[in-house]
Design a protein around this motif. Structure first.
Motif, short mmCIF file in Angstrom:
data_model
loop_
_atom_site.label_atom_id
_atom_site.label_comp_id
_atom_site.label_asym_id
_atom_site.label_seq_id
_atom_site.Cartn_x
_atom_site.Cartn_y
_atom_site.Cartn_z
N PRO A 1 4.42 3.44 2.48
CA PRO A 1 3.42 3.31 3.56
C PRO A 1 2.48 2.12 3.34
O PRO A 1 2.04 1.48 4.30
CB PRO A 1 2.63 4.61 3.49
N SER A 2 2.20 1.79 2.09
CA SER A 2 1.32 0.65 1.80
C SER A 2 1.94 -0.66 2.27
O SER A 2 1.26 -1.53 2.80
CB SER A 2 1.04 0.57 0.30
N PHE A 3 3.24 -0.79 2.05
CA PHE A 3 3.93 -2.01 2.47
C PHE A 3 3.96 -2.09 4.00
O PHE A 3 3.75 -3.16 4.57
CB PHE A 3 5.36 -2.04 1.91
N HIS A 4 4.19 -0.97 4.65
CA HIS A 4 4.19 -0.95 6.12
C HIS A 4 2.82 -1.32 6.66
O HIS A 4 2.71 -2.03 7.67
CB HIS A 4 4.64 0.41 6.65
N LYS A 5 1.76 -0.85 6.00
CA LYS A 5 0.40 -1.19 6.41
C LYS A 5 0.16 -2.70 6.26
O LYS A 5 -0.41 -3.33 7.15
CB LYS A 5 -0.62 -0.41 5.58
N LEU A 6 0.61 -3.27 5.14
CA LEU A 6 0.48 -4.71 4.92
C LEU A 6 1.18 -5.49 6.02
O LEU A 6 0.60 -6.41 6.62
CB LEU A 6 1.05 -5.10 3.55
N ALA B 1 -6.29 -13.65 4.58
CA ALA B 1 -5.35 -13.60 3.46
C ALA B 1 -5.96 -12.87 2.26
O ALA B 1 -5.22 -12.27 1.48
CB ALA B 1 -4.91 -15.00 3.06
N ARG B 2 -7.26 -12.92 2.13
CA ARG B 2 -7.90 -12.16 1.05
C ARG B 2 -7.60 -10.67 1.20
O ARG B 2 -7.34 -9.97 0.23
CB ARG B 2 -9.40 -12.40 1.04
N LEU C 1 -4.16 -5.83 -0.38
CA LEU C 1 -3.10 -4.86 -0.10
C LEU C 1 -1.89 -5.06 -1.01
O LEU C 1 -1.29 -4.09 -1.48
CB LEU C 1 -2.67 -4.96 1.37
N VAL C 2 -1.55 -6.32 -1.29
CA VAL C 2 -0.45 -6.60 -2.21
C VAL C 2 -0.78 -6.09 -3.61
O VAL C 2 0.07 -5.50 -4.29
CB VAL C 2 -0.12 -8.12 -2.24
N ALA C 3 -2.02 -6.30 -4.05
CA ALA C 3 -2.43 -5.80 -5.37
C ALA C 3 -2.33 -4.28 -5.43
O ALA C 3 -1.89 -3.72 -6.45
CB ALA C 3 -3.85 -6.25 -5.68
N GLN D 1 0.01 -2.03 -7.94
CA GLN D 1 -0.52 -0.94 -8.77
C GLN D 1 0.24 0.35 -8.52
O GLN D 1 0.52 1.09 -9.45
CB GLN D 1 -2.01 -0.74 -8.50
N GLU D 2 0.56 0.62 -7.27
CA GLU D 2 1.34 1.82 -6.96
C GLU D 2 2.70 1.77 -7.64
O GLU D 2 3.16 2.78 -8.18
CB GLU D 2 1.57 1.92 -5.43
N GLU D 3 3.34 0.63 -7.62
CA GLU D 3 4.67 0.49 -8.20
C GLU D 3 4.62 0.61 -9.73
O GLU D 3 5.49 1.18 -10.34
CB GLU D 3 5.31 -0.83 -7.79
#
Length: 110
Positions: A23-28, A93-94, A99-101, A105-107
């Motif tokens: 879900p985090s990737f989809h949000k990004l 982009a910040r 979100l990428v960070a 962390q989740e991974e």
């Protein structure tokens, strides 16, 4: 010949698949698309307004101040639009980086 139908499943492949499905990737991707797609559409319309207008219409030949016509005003506005979008994207982009960070962390926590 190399068999391209056979896929070797590695840890990095599985990791990439779990990231893409998260879900985090989809949000990004949703946030990026919400900013980038309208920006590109607006930029293309704004950019092509000048060459199309000067090719088929004469309203840009009207003087604004002295010898300066609306064509020059629109051409200058394109520079400001480009700089504005650069600043807007740098600021946005910040948020993308945050979100990428969080995805990283989740991974790492798995």
């Amino acid at each position: 010949m190399h068999d391209v139908t056979h896929v070797t499943r590695t840890d990095s492949t599985r990791s990439a698949e779990t990231i893409v499905e998260s879900p985090s990737f989809h949000k990004l991707m949703q946030e990026k698309n919400r900013f980038i797609v309208p920006s590109i559409i607006f930029s293309l319309i704004f950019y092509f307004t000048l060459p199309i207008s000067t090719s088929y219409f004469t309203f840009l030949n009207i003087a604004v101040a002295g010898e300066i016509t609306w064509a020059w005003v629109l051409a200058l506005a394109q520079f400001f639009m480009t700089w504005t979008f650069c600043v807007m994207y740098s600021r946005r982009a910040r948020r993308f980086d945050e979100l990428v960070a969080a995805i990283k962390q989740e991974e790492e926590g798995r």
